[in-house]
Design a protein around this motif. Structure first.
Motif, short mmCIF file in Angstrom:
data_model
loop_
_atom_site.label_atom_id
_atom_site.label_comp_id
_atom_site.label_asym_id
_atom_site.label_seq_id
_atom_site.Cartn_x
_atom_site.Cartn_y
_atom_site.Cartn_z
N CYS A 26 15.35 84.57 14.83
CA CYS A 26 16.21 85.67 14.39
C CYS A 26 15.51 86.52 13.36
N CYS A 27 15.55 87.80 13.58
CA CYS A 27 14.95 88.72 12.63
C CYS A 27 16.04 89.34 11.78
N PRO A 37 17.92 74.71 15.89
CA PRO A 37 16.80 75.08 15.01
C PRO A 37 16.45 76.56 15.18
N THR A 38 16.39 77.27 14.07
CA THR A 38 16.23 78.72 14.13
C THR A 38 15.24 79.22 13.08
N VAL A 39 14.30 80.04 13.53
CA VAL A 39 13.45 80.76 12.59
C VAL A 39 14.25 81.98 12.15
N VAL A 40 14.50 82.12 10.85
CA VAL A 40 15.07 83.37 10.33
C VAL A 40 14.02 83.99 9.42
N ASN A 41 13.53 85.14 9.82
CA ASN A 41 12.52 85.83 9.02
C ASN A 41 12.88 87.30 8.88
N ASN A 42 12.42 87.88 7.82
CA ASN A 42 12.58 89.32 7.60
C ASN A 42 11.66 90.11 8.54
N VAL A 43 12.00 91.37 8.77
CA VAL A 43 11.19 92.27 9.60
C VAL A 43 9.71 92.25 9.18
N LEU A 44 9.47 92.38 7.88
CA LEU A 44 8.08 92.52 7.42
C LEU A 44 7.28 91.23 7.57
N SER A 45 7.95 90.09 7.45
CA SER A 45 7.25 88.82 7.65
C SER A 45 6.79 88.73 9.10
N LEU A 46 7.71 89.01 10.01
CA LEU A 46 7.38 88.90 11.44
C LEU A 46 6.36 89.95 11.85
N GLY A 48 7.63 84.66 2.87
CA GLY A 48 8.75 85.46 3.36
C GLY A 48 8.91 86.77 2.60
N ARG A 49 8.81 87.87 3.32
CA ARG A 49 8.85 89.18 2.67
C ARG A 49 10.27 89.68 2.44
N ASP A 87 7.21 101.62 14.60
CA ASP A 87 6.31 100.74 15.34
C ASP A 87 7.06 99.50 15.83
N PRO A 88 8.09 99.72 16.67
CA PRO A 88 8.95 98.60 17.07
C PRO A 88 8.21 97.51 17.85
N PHE A 89 7.17 97.91 18.60
CA PHE A 89 6.48 96.90 19.42
C PHE A 89 5.79 95.84 18.56
N THR A 90 5.41 96.20 17.33
CA THR A 90 4.79 95.21 16.46
C THR A 90 5.79 94.14 16.04
N LEU A 91 7.04 94.55 15.80
CA LEU A 91 8.07 93.56 15.48
C LEU A 91 8.34 92.67 16.69
#
Ligand code: NAI
Ligand code: SF4
Length: 499
Positions: free
Chosen positions: A168-169, A293-302, A142-143, A188-192
Protein backbone atom coordinates in the motif's frame (compact mmCIF):
# COMPACT_ATOMS: atom_id res chain seq x y z
CA UNK A 1 11.44 21.48 -31.93
CA UNK A 2 9.42 20.48 -28.94
CA UNK A 3 8.16 22.92 -26.34
CA UNK A 4 7.52 21.66 -22.82
CA UNK A 5 4.83 23.11 -20.57
CA UNK A 6 4.03 21.56 -17.18
CA UNK A 7 0.64 19.98 -16.56
CA UNK A 8 1.41 19.90 -12.84
CA UNK A 9 -1.45 21.40 -10.84
CA UNK A 10 0.82 24.08 -9.32
CA UNK A 11 1.68 25.27 -12.83
CA UNK A 12 -1.94 24.94 -13.97
CA UNK A 13 -3.06 27.08 -11.06
CA UNK A 14 -1.05 29.99 -12.50
CA UNK A 15 -2.15 29.57 -16.11
CA UNK A 16 -0.06 26.77 -17.67
CA UNK A 17 -3.02 25.36 -19.63
CA UNK A 18 -3.69 28.67 -21.32
CA UNK A 19 0.00 29.16 -22.08
CA UNK A 20 0.19 25.67 -23.59
CA UNK A 21 -2.87 26.32 -25.77
CA UNK A 22 -1.44 29.62 -27.02
CA UNK A 23 1.93 28.05 -27.82
CA UNK A 24 0.21 25.31 -29.74
CA UNK A 25 -1.79 27.86 -31.70
CA UNK A 26 1.47 29.66 -32.51
CA UNK A 27 2.75 26.44 -34.10
CA UNK A 28 4.69 24.89 -31.23
CA UNK A 29 4.82 21.13 -30.78
CA UNK A 30 3.77 21.19 -27.15
CA UNK A 31 4.55 18.35 -24.74
CA UNK A 32 3.04 18.50 -21.25
CA UNK A 33 5.40 17.44 -18.46
CA UNK A 34 5.54 17.56 -14.68
CA UNK A 35 7.04 20.56 -12.91
CA UNK A 36 10.77 21.00 -12.22
CA UNK A 37 9.70 22.27 -8.83
CA UNK A 38 10.85 25.87 -9.29
CA UNK A 39 7.44 27.18 -8.36
CA UNK A 40 8.27 30.87 -8.60
CA UNK A 41 9.06 30.34 -12.31
CA UNK A 42 5.76 28.65 -13.16
CA UNK A 43 4.48 28.50 -15.77
CA UNK A 44 7.99 27.54 -16.86
CA UNK A 45 8.19 26.88 -20.58
CA UNK A 46 11.14 24.85 -21.88
CA UNK A 47 12.30 24.53 -25.47
CA UNK A 48 14.42 21.72 -26.85
CA UNK A 49 17.72 22.90 -28.41
CA UNK A 50 20.85 20.97 -29.45
CA UNK A 51 22.52 22.07 -26.16
CA UNK A 52 19.63 21.09 -23.93
CA UNK A 53 16.36 22.65 -22.84
CA UNK A 54 16.27 26.41 -22.48
CA UNK A 55 13.77 27.94 -20.09
CA UNK A 56 11.35 30.85 -20.05
CA UNK A 57 9.43 31.77 -16.97
CA UNK A 58 7.22 32.76 -15.47
CA UNK A 59 5.33 33.00 -18.77
CA UNK A 60 1.95 34.69 -18.53
CA UNK A 61 -0.57 34.13 -21.35
CA UNK A 62 -0.08 37.75 -22.46
CA UNK A 63 3.69 37.15 -22.79
CA UNK A 64 3.32 34.36 -25.33
CA UNK A 65 2.97 36.43 -28.53
CA UNK A 66 5.99 38.58 -27.73
CA UNK A 67 8.14 35.61 -26.80
CA UNK A 68 7.17 33.72 -29.94
CA UNK A 69 8.00 36.79 -32.05
CA UNK A 70 11.39 36.97 -30.32
CA UNK A 71 12.14 33.34 -31.23
CA UNK A 72 10.87 31.25 -28.33
CA UNK A 73 9.84 28.36 -30.55
CA UNK A 74 13.44 27.64 -31.56
CA UNK A 75 14.90 28.66 -28.22
CA UNK A 76 16.64 31.80 -29.49
CA UNK A 77 14.54 34.35 -27.57
CA UNK A 78 16.40 35.66 -24.51
CA UNK A 79 15.31 33.74 -21.42
CA UNK A 80 16.64 31.90 -18.40
CA UNK A 81 19.23 29.86 -20.33
CA UNK A 82 19.68 26.12 -19.98
CA UNK A 83 17.34 24.84 -17.28
CA UNK A 84 19.74 22.16 -16.04
CA UNK A 85 22.38 24.87 -15.59
CA UNK A 86 20.26 27.08 -13.33
CA UNK A 87 21.92 27.24 -9.93
CA UNK A 88 18.80 25.89 -8.21
CA UNK A 89 18.99 22.77 -10.38
CA UNK A 90 22.77 22.36 -10.46
CA UNK A 91 23.06 22.35 -6.68
CA UNK A 92 20.61 19.45 -6.36
CA UNK A 93 21.07 15.71 -6.66
CA UNK A 94 17.92 14.52 -8.31
CA UNK A 95 17.59 10.77 -8.07
CA UNK A 96 13.94 10.23 -7.16
CA UNK A 97 12.92 13.36 -9.06
CA UNK A 98 15.31 12.83 -11.99
CA UNK A 99 12.50 12.49 -14.53
CA UNK A 100 9.96 14.88 -13.00
CA UNK A 101 9.57 17.90 -15.27
CA UNK A 102 11.52 16.13 -17.99
CA UNK A 103 9.29 13.34 -19.30
CA UNK A 104 5.73 13.23 -20.50
CA UNK A 105 4.22 11.61 -17.38
CA UNK A 106 1.81 9.45 -19.37
CA UNK A 107 4.22 8.19 -22.01
CA UNK A 108 5.56 4.69 -21.27
CA UNK A 109 8.08 5.19 -24.09
CA UNK A 110 9.43 8.33 -22.47
CA UNK A 111 9.75 6.47 -19.17
CA UNK A 112 11.90 3.76 -20.74
CA UNK A 113 13.86 6.23 -22.87
CA UNK A 114 14.88 8.04 -19.66
CA UNK A 115 16.08 4.97 -17.79
CA UNK A 116 12.71 3.82 -16.46
CA UNK A 117 12.17 0.13 -15.60
CA UNK A 118 15.92 -0.50 -15.27
CA UNK A 119 15.38 -0.88 -11.52
CA UNK A 120 12.43 -3.21 -11.99
CA UNK A 121 14.31 -5.38 -14.50
CA UNK A 122 17.28 -5.61 -12.12
CA UNK A 123 14.95 -6.54 -9.25
CA UNK A 124 13.09 -9.21 -11.23
CA UNK A 125 16.43 -10.89 -11.97
CA UNK A 126 17.08 -11.27 -8.24
CA UNK A 127 15.44 -13.51 -5.65
CA UNK A 128 13.14 -11.51 -3.31
CA UNK A 129 15.48 -11.70 -0.33
CA UNK A 130 18.26 -10.09 -2.35
CA UNK A 131 16.01 -7.22 -3.37
CA UNK A 132 15.17 -6.68 0.30
CA UNK A 133 18.89 -6.91 1.05
CA UNK A 134 19.69 -4.19 -1.47
CA UNK A 135 17.06 -1.86 -0.01
CA UNK A 136 18.43 -2.52 3.48
CA UNK A 137 22.00 -1.88 2.37
CA UNK A 138 21.02 1.37 0.70
CA UNK A 139 20.05 2.74 4.11
CA UNK A 140 16.69 3.98 2.76
CA UNK A 141 14.37 5.06 5.57
CA UNK A 142 10.67 5.85 5.43
CA UNK A 143 10.20 9.24 3.81
CA UNK A 144 6.65 9.64 5.14
CA UNK A 145 8.17 11.03 8.30
CA UNK A 146 9.04 8.36 10.81
CA UNK A 147 12.28 7.30 9.08
CA UNK A 148 11.87 3.60 9.81
CA UNK A 149 14.36 1.49 7.75
CA UNK A 150 12.48 0.39 4.63
CA UNK A 151 14.51 -2.81 4.21
CA UNK A 152 13.62 -4.00 7.72
CA UNK A 153 9.93 -3.30 7.06
CA UNK A 154 10.07 -5.30 3.82
CA UNK A 155 11.96 -8.13 5.56
CA UNK A 156 9.14 -8.38 8.11
CA UNK A 157 6.55 -8.73 5.35
CA UNK A 158 8.70 -11.16 3.35
CA UNK A 159 9.13 -13.37 6.42
CA UNK A 160 5.43 -13.29 7.35
CA UNK A 161 3.65 -16.47 6.25
CA UNK A 162 0.56 -15.72 4.19
CA UNK A 163 -0.87 -16.55 0.79
CA UNK A 164 -2.09 -13.03 0.46
CA UNK A 165 0.04 -9.94 0.99
CA UNK A 166 -0.39 -6.32 -0.04
CA UNK A 167 1.67 -3.28 -0.94
CA UNK A 168 0.00 0.00 0.00
CA UNK A 169 1.27 3.39 -0.95
CA UNK A 170 0.39 6.22 1.38
CA UNK A 171 -0.28 9.25 -0.80
CA UNK A 172 -2.45 11.05 1.72
CA UNK A 173 0.20 13.80 2.08
CA UNK A 174 -1.66 15.83 4.67
CA UNK A 175 1.26 17.79 6.09
CA UNK A 176 1.03 21.52 5.56
CA UNK A 177 3.77 22.78 3.26
CA UNK A 178 4.37 19.43 1.58
CA UNK A 179 3.69 18.63 -2.04
CA UNK A 180 6.46 16.25 -3.18
CA UNK A 181 4.18 13.19 -3.27
CA UNK A 182 1.76 15.09 -5.47
CA UNK A 183 4.46 16.36 -7.82
CA UNK A 184 5.96 12.90 -8.20
CA UNK A 185 2.57 11.35 -8.98
CA UNK A 186 1.66 14.08 -11.44
CA UNK A 187 5.11 14.27 -13.01
CA UNK A 188 6.43 10.71 -13.04
CA UNK A 189 3.75 8.17 -12.09
CA UNK A 190 5.53 5.22 -13.73
CA UNK A 191 8.36 5.51 -11.21
CA UNK A 192 5.92 5.03 -8.34
CA UNK A 193 4.34 2.07 -10.14
CA UNK A 194 7.83 0.67 -10.70
CA UNK A 195 8.75 1.08 -7.02
CA UNK A 196 5.54 -0.62 -5.89
CA UNK A 197 6.10 -3.48 -8.33
CA UNK A 198 9.62 -3.98 -6.99
CA UNK A 199 8.16 -4.04 -3.45
CA UNK A 200 5.60 -6.62 -4.55
CA UNK A 201 8.31 -8.88 -5.96
CA UNK A 202 10.44 -8.37 -2.82
CA UNK A 203 7.75 -9.37 -0.32
CA UNK A 204 5.53 -11.70 -2.37
CA UNK A 205 2.48 -9.48 -2.90
CA UNK A 206 0.10 -9.70 -5.85
CA UNK A 207 -2.01 -6.64 -5.25
CA UNK A 208 -1.39 -3.03 -4.33
CA UNK A 209 -3.32 0.11 -3.47
CA UNK A 210 -2.41 3.77 -3.75
CA UNK A 211 -4.35 5.82 -1.24
CA UNK A 212 -4.52 9.38 -2.58
CA UNK A 213 -6.14 12.33 -0.84
CA UNK A 214 -9.23 13.72 -2.55
CA UNK A 215 -7.60 17.16 -2.63
CA UNK A 216 -5.32 15.86 -5.41
CA UNK A 217 -7.65 15.37 -8.41
CA UNK A 218 -4.82 15.73 -10.96
CA UNK A 219 -2.64 13.19 -9.20
CA UNK A 220 -5.58 10.78 -9.00
CA UNK A 221 -6.30 11.12 -12.73
CA UNK A 222 -2.63 10.81 -13.67
CA UNK A 223 -2.07 7.71 -11.54
CA UNK A 224 -5.20 6.04 -12.92
CA UNK A 225 -4.18 6.76 -16.50
CA UNK A 226 -0.61 5.58 -15.87
CA UNK A 227 -1.83 2.33 -14.29
CA UNK A 228 -4.04 1.66 -17.33
CA UNK A 229 -1.09 2.35 -19.66
CA UNK A 230 1.21 0.13 -17.59
CA UNK A 231 -1.30 -2.72 -17.76
CA UNK A 232 -1.50 -2.37 -21.50
CA UNK A 233 2.29 -2.56 -21.75
CA UNK A 234 2.48 -5.66 -19.56
CA UNK A 235 4.19 -3.72 -16.77
CA UNK A 236 1.31 -4.67 -14.47
CA UNK A 237 -0.97 -7.70 -14.42
CA UNK A 238 0.00 -11.30 -15.14
CA UNK A 239 3.69 -11.92 -15.88
CA UNK A 240 5.07 -8.45 -15.33
CA UNK A 241 7.69 -7.74 -18.03
CA UNK A 242 7.52 -11.42 -18.98
CA UNK A 243 8.59 -12.56 -15.49
CA UNK A 244 6.83 -14.91 -13.05
CA UNK A 245 5.49 -11.94 -11.09
CA UNK A 246 1.78 -11.10 -11.11
CA UNK A 247 0.92 -7.74 -9.65
CA UNK A 248 -1.88 -5.26 -10.13
CA UNK A 249 -2.58 -1.85 -8.68
CA UNK A 250 -5.64 0.18 -7.73
CA UNK A 251 -6.18 3.79 -6.74
CA UNK A 252 -8.38 4.61 -3.74
CA UNK A 253 -9.38 8.15 -2.87
CA UNK A 254 -9.53 9.60 0.64
CA UNK A 255 -12.25 11.91 1.89
CA UNK A 256 -10.43 14.77 3.57
CA UNK A 257 -9.35 13.41 6.95
CA UNK A 258 -5.78 14.20 8.01
CA UNK A 259 -5.73 11.13 10.25
CA UNK A 260 -6.12 8.85 7.22
CA UNK A 261 -2.44 9.53 6.57
CA UNK A 262 -1.70 7.56 9.72
CA UNK A 263 -1.06 4.09 8.37
CA UNK A 264 -3.61 2.12 10.39
CA UNK A 265 -6.35 4.70 9.77
CA UNK A 266 -5.50 4.50 6.11
CA UNK A 267 -5.96 0.73 6.22
CA UNK A 268 -9.34 1.13 7.95
CA UNK A 269 -10.35 3.59 5.25
CA UNK A 270 -9.15 1.23 2.50
CA UNK A 271 -11.28 -1.50 4.03
CA UNK A 272 -14.30 0.79 3.76
CA UNK A 273 -14.57 1.92 7.36
CA UNK A 274 -14.26 5.27 9.04
CA UNK A 275 -10.61 6.26 9.34
CA UNK A 276 -9.77 5.57 12.94
CA UNK A 277 -6.41 4.56 14.36
CA UNK A 278 -5.79 0.91 15.23
CA UNK A 279 -3.66 0.06 18.23
CA UNK A 280 -0.19 -1.25 17.34
CA UNK A 281 0.93 -4.02 17.72
CA UNK A 282 0.08 -5.79 15.54
CA UNK A 283 2.02 -3.72 13.03
CA UNK A 284 0.73 -3.62 9.44
CA UNK A 285 3.79 -5.55 8.27
CA UNK A 286 2.35 -8.55 10.15
CA UNK A 287 -1.41 -7.80 10.08
CA UNK A 288 -2.24 -4.99 7.73
CA UNK A 289 -4.85 -4.65 5.00
CA UNK A 290 -7.67 -7.16 5.61
CA UNK A 291 -5.46 -8.59 8.34
CA UNK A 292 -2.75 -9.64 5.89
CA UNK A 293 0.96 -8.78 5.91
CA UNK A 294 1.20 -5.39 4.22
CA UNK A 295 3.96 -3.05 3.15
CA UNK A 296 2.80 0.50 3.87
CA UNK A 297 5.21 3.06 2.47
CA UNK A 298 5.06 6.69 1.51
CA UNK A 299 5.21 7.74 -2.17
CA UNK A 300 8.78 9.01 -1.86
CA UNK A 301 10.08 5.85 -0.19
CA UNK A 302 8.66 3.66 -2.95
CA UNK A 303 9.77 6.04 -5.69
CA UNK A 304 13.36 5.97 -4.38
CA UNK A 305 13.61 2.22 -4.82
CA UNK A 306 13.93 1.97 -8.65
CA UNK A 307 17.06 4.16 -8.57
CA UNK A 308 18.57 2.00 -5.82
CA UNK A 309 18.03 -1.21 -7.79
CA UNK A 310 19.21 0.36 -11.05
CA UNK A 311 22.37 2.00 -9.70
CA UNK A 312 23.20 -0.17 -6.73
CA UNK A 313 22.61 0.16 -3.00
CA UNK A 314 26.19 1.34 -2.42
CA UNK A 315 25.78 4.33 -4.73
CA UNK A 316 22.72 5.43 -2.75
CA UNK A 317 24.32 4.78 0.63
CA UNK A 318 27.34 6.84 -0.37
CA UNK A 319 25.21 9.98 -0.10
CA UNK A 320 24.05 11.52 3.15
CA UNK A 321 25.24 11.80 6.75
CA UNK A 322 25.14 9.53 9.80
CA UNK A 323 22.21 7.14 9.62
CA UNK A 324 20.37 9.38 7.14
CA UNK A 325 21.50 7.95 3.80
CA UNK A 326 20.74 8.95 0.25
CA UNK A 327 18.79 11.97 -0.82
CA UNK A 328 15.60 13.47 0.46
CA UNK A 329 13.09 15.62 -1.34
CA UNK A 330 12.71 18.82 0.70
CA UNK A 331 9.85 21.19 0.05
CA UNK A 332 10.10 24.94 0.60
CA UNK A 333 6.84 26.74 1.28
CA UNK A 334 5.20 29.51 3.22
CA UNK A 335 6.68 33.00 3.19
CA UNK A 336 9.65 32.15 0.97
CA UNK A 337 10.96 33.93 -2.11
CA UNK A 338 11.69 30.77 -4.09
CA UNK A 339 9.44 27.91 -3.09
CA UNK A 340 9.57 24.42 -4.51
CA UNK A 341 11.34 21.08 -4.60
CA UNK A 342 14.93 20.60 -3.46
CA UNK A 343 16.19 17.03 -3.75
CA UNK A 344 19.59 16.77 -2.19
CA UNK A 345 21.64 14.47 0.03
CA UNK A 346 20.91 14.55 3.75
CA UNK A 347 23.28 16.85 5.61
CA UNK A 348 22.33 20.07 3.82
CA UNK A 349 21.66 22.67 6.53
CA UNK A 350 18.40 24.38 7.28
CA UNK A 351 20.03 27.73 6.46
CA UNK A 352 21.22 26.54 3.06
CA UNK A 353 17.71 25.42 2.21
CA UNK A 354 15.92 28.53 3.42
CA UNK A 355 18.46 31.17 2.38
CA UNK A 356 20.49 29.74 -0.51
CA UNK A 357 17.74 27.81 -2.24
CA UNK A 358 14.74 29.70 -0.89
CA UNK A 359 16.24 33.19 -1.06
CA UNK A 360 14.75 34.19 2.30
CA UNK A 361 11.21 35.43 2.70
CA UNK A 362 8.83 36.47 -0.06
CA UNK A 363 7.87 39.53 1.98
CA UNK A 364 11.50 40.68 2.10
CA UNK A 365 11.33 40.90 5.89
CA UNK A 366 13.73 38.91 8.09
CA UNK A 367 13.04 35.22 8.66
CA UNK A 368 11.92 34.60 12.22
CA UNK A 369 10.86 30.96 12.31
CA UNK A 370 10.62 27.88 10.16
CA UNK A 371 8.45 24.88 10.82
CA UNK A 372 9.98 21.64 9.63
CA UNK A 373 8.04 18.39 9.23
CA UNK A 374 4.45 19.54 8.91
CA UNK A 375 1.93 20.85 11.43
CA UNK A 376 3.29 18.45 14.06
CA UNK A 377 6.89 19.54 13.52
CA UNK A 378 8.94 21.96 15.60
CA UNK A 379 9.30 25.70 15.01
CA UNK A 380 12.97 26.56 14.77
CA UNK A 381 14.58 29.98 15.09
CA UNK A 382 17.27 31.36 12.77
CA UNK A 383 19.89 30.56 15.43
CA UNK A 384 19.35 26.88 14.52
CA UNK A 385 20.08 27.37 10.82
CA UNK A 386 23.31 25.36 11.10
CA UNK A 387 21.28 22.26 11.90
CA UNK A 388 21.89 19.61 9.22
CA UNK A 389 18.86 17.87 7.73
CA UNK A 390 19.45 14.50 9.37
CA UNK A 391 16.86 12.46 11.30
CA UNK A 392 19.05 12.10 14.39
CA UNK A 393 20.34 15.69 14.52
CA UNK A 394 16.78 16.96 14.30
CA UNK A 395 15.55 14.58 17.00
CA UNK A 396 18.35 15.76 19.26
CA UNK A 397 17.25 19.36 18.73
CA UNK A 398 13.68 18.47 19.78
CA UNK A 399 12.53 18.65 16.17
CA UNK A 400 11.82 16.26 13.29
CA UNK A 401 12.60 16.06 9.60
CA UNK A 402 9.24 14.42 8.97
CA UNK A 403 8.15 14.42 5.35
CA UNK A 404 10.66 17.18 4.56
CA UNK A 405 8.31 20.15 4.41
CA UNK A 406 9.80 23.49 5.45
CA UNK A 407 7.43 26.41 6.03
CA UNK A 408 8.99 29.85 6.45
CA UNK A 409 7.62 32.73 8.57
CA UNK A 410 8.86 36.32 8.77
CA UNK A 411 9.17 38.57 11.84
CA UNK A 412 5.48 39.44 11.88
CA UNK A 413 4.51 35.93 13.02
CA UNK A 414 2.88 35.56 16.43
CA UNK A 415 4.28 32.32 17.80
CA UNK A 416 1.69 32.02 20.58
CA UNK A 417 -0.96 32.06 17.85
CA UNK A 418 0.99 29.34 16.01
CA UNK A 419 1.10 27.22 19.19
CA UNK A 420 -2.62 27.72 19.56
CA UNK A 421 -3.07 26.63 15.95
CA UNK A 422 -1.28 23.32 16.69
CA UNK A 423 -3.90 22.45 19.33
CA UNK A 424 -6.73 23.73 17.18
CA UNK A 425 -5.57 21.57 14.31
CA UNK A 426 -5.32 18.54 16.58
CA UNK A 427 -8.80 19.18 18.01
CA UNK A 428 -10.16 19.42 14.46
CA UNK A 429 -8.38 16.36 13.08
CA UNK A 430 -8.29 14.02 16.10
CA UNK A 431 -9.92 10.67 15.34
CA UNK A 432 -11.30 10.72 18.86
CA UNK A 433 -10.11 7.28 19.88
CA UNK A 434 -7.94 8.26 22.84
CA UNK A 435 -8.49 10.80 25.60
CA UNK A 436 -5.13 12.63 25.75
CA UNK A 437 -5.61 13.77 22.17
CA UNK A 438 -9.39 14.17 21.96
CA UNK A 439 -9.72 16.15 25.21
CA UNK A 440 -6.14 17.40 25.52
CA UNK A 441 -6.22 19.33 22.27
CA UNK A 442 -9.30 21.29 23.37
CA UNK A 443 -7.81 22.00 26.81
CA UNK A 444 -4.63 23.12 25.05
CA UNK A 445 -6.49 25.75 23.04
CA UNK A 446 -8.17 27.03 26.21
CA UNK A 447 -4.91 27.14 28.15
CA UNK A 448 -3.09 29.07 25.45
CA UNK A 449 -6.00 31.51 25.25
CA UNK A 450 -5.62 32.14 28.98
CA UNK A 451 -1.88 32.66 28.62
CA UNK A 452 -2.38 35.08 25.76
CA UNK A 453 -4.98 36.96 27.80
CA UNK A 454 -2.48 37.27 30.66
CA UNK A 455 -4.62 35.15 32.99
CA UNK A 456 -2.48 33.34 35.66
CA UNK A 457 0.27 33.23 33.07
CA UNK A 458 2.99 31.38 35.02
CA UNK A 459 0.56 28.84 36.41
CA UNK A 460 -0.91 28.21 32.99
CA UNK A 461 2.50 27.82 31.37
CA UNK A 462 3.25 25.04 33.87
CA UNK A 463 -0.15 23.50 33.12
CA UNK A 464 0.59 23.71 29.41
CA UNK A 465 3.85 21.88 29.91
CA UNK A 466 2.08 19.18 31.94
CA UNK A 467 -0.51 18.78 29.22
CA UNK A 468 2.25 18.44 26.61
CA UNK A 469 3.93 15.69 28.62
CA UNK A 470 0.64 13.86 29.01
CA UNK A 471 -0.19 14.06 25.31
CA UNK A 472 3.33 12.99 24.27
CA UNK A 473 3.35 9.98 26.57
CA UNK A 474 -0.31 9.00 26.54
CA UNK A 475 -1.56 9.38 22.98
CA UNK A 476 -2.19 6.34 20.85
CA UNK A 477 -0.67 7.77 17.67
CA UNK A 478 1.55 10.56 16.38
CA UNK A 479 -1.37 12.99 15.96
CA UNK A 480 -1.80 13.55 19.68
CA UNK A 481 1.73 12.42 20.45
CA UNK A 482 3.46 15.03 18.32
CA UNK A 483 1.13 18.01 18.72
CA UNK A 484 3.22 19.12 21.72
CA UNK A 485 6.28 19.45 19.47
CA UNK A 486 5.27 22.69 17.73
CA UNK A 487 3.84 23.99 21.02
CA UNK A 488 6.91 23.29 23.12
CA UNK A 489 9.33 24.54 20.48
CA UNK A 490 7.38 27.78 20.21
CA UNK A 491 7.47 28.28 23.98
CA UNK A 492 11.14 27.36 24.13
CA UNK A 493 12.48 29.44 21.25
CA UNK A 494 10.00 32.31 21.21
CA UNK A 495 9.17 32.73 24.91
CA UNK A 496 8.68 36.49 24.49
CA UNK A 497 5.49 35.85 22.47
CA UNK A 498 3.94 34.13 25.49
CA UNK A 499 4.70 36.97 27.92
P1 NAI B 1 6.14 4.69 13.75
O1 NAI B 1 7.50 5.00 14.26
O2 NAI B 1 5.14 4.08 14.66
O3 NAI B 1 6.26 3.68 12.52
C1 NAI B 1 7.00 3.89 11.41
C2 NAI B 1 6.78 2.75 10.45
O4 NAI B 1 7.57 1.63 10.79
C3 NAI B 1 5.37 2.22 10.40
O5 NAI B 1 5.07 1.88 9.08
C4 NAI B 1 5.41 0.99 11.27
O6 NAI B 1 4.40 0.07 10.97
C5 NAI B 1 6.77 0.47 10.90
N1 NAI B 1 7.38 -0.43 11.88
C6 NAI B 1 7.65 -0.18 13.17
N2 NAI B 1 8.28 -1.24 13.73
C7 NAI B 1 8.42 -2.17 12.77
C8 NAI B 1 9.00 -3.48 12.70
N3 NAI B 1 9.57 -4.04 13.77
N4 NAI B 1 8.97 -4.13 11.53
C9 NAI B 1 8.40 -3.57 10.45
N5 NAI B 1 7.83 -2.36 10.44
C10 NAI B 1 7.85 -1.66 11.58
O7 NAI B 1 5.59 6.05 13.13
P2 NAI B 1 4.19 6.42 12.48
O8 NAI B 1 3.19 6.67 13.54
O9 NAI B 1 3.85 5.45 11.41
O10 NAI B 1 4.54 7.79 11.75
C11 NAI B 1 4.77 8.96 12.49
C12 NAI B 1 5.40 9.97 11.57
O11 NAI B 1 4.50 10.33 10.55
C13 NAI B 1 5.77 11.26 12.23
O12 NAI B 1 7.11 11.21 12.63
C14 NAI B 1 5.52 12.30 11.18
O13 NAI B 1 6.74 12.77 10.68
C15 NAI B 1 4.85 11.57 10.07
N6 NAI B 1 3.69 12.27 9.54
C16 NAI B 1 3.64 12.43 8.19
C17 NAI B 1 2.61 13.08 7.56
C18 NAI B 1 2.60 13.24 6.07
O14 NAI B 1 1.71 13.94 5.53
N7 NAI B 1 3.52 12.65 5.34
C19 NAI B 1 1.50 13.61 8.36
C20 NAI B 1 1.63 13.40 9.76
C21 NAI B 1 2.69 12.74 10.32
FE1 SF4 C 1 -6.94 9.31 17.45
FE2 SF4 C 1 -5.61 11.40 18.45
FE3 SF4 C 1 -5.57 9.13 19.74
FE4 SF4 C 1 -4.30 9.35 17.40
S1 SF4 C 1 -3.77 10.40 19.27
S2 SF4 C 1 -5.57 7.64 18.10
S3 SF4 C 1 -5.69 10.76 16.32
S4 SF4 C 1 -7.40 10.38 19.34
Amino acid sequence: TRVFVPRDSAARSVGADEVAALLERAGGEVVRTGSRGMLWLEPLVEVETPDGRVGYGPVAPEDVDGLVAAGLLDGTAPGLGLVEELEWMRRQQRLTFARVGVVDPLSPDDHEAHGGNAGLRAALALPPAEVVGAVTESGLRGRGGAGFPTGIKWRTVLDAESELKFVCCNADEGDSGTFADRMLMEGDPFTLIEGMTIAAHAVGAREGYIYIRSEYPDAIATMRAAIAAARERGWLGERVLGSELSFDLHVRVGAGAYICGEETSMLESLEGRRGQVRAKPPIPAIQGLFGRPTVVNNVLSLAAVPWILAHGAAAYAELGVGRSRGTSVFQLAGNVARGGIVETAFGVTLGELVNDFGGGTASGRPVRAVQVGGPLGAYLPVSQFDLPLDYEAFAQAGAMVGHGGIVVFDDTVDMAAMARFAFEFCAEESCGKCTPCRIGAVRGVETIDKIRAGQDREKNLVLLDDLCTLMTDGSLCAMGGLTPMPVRSAVQHFAEDFR
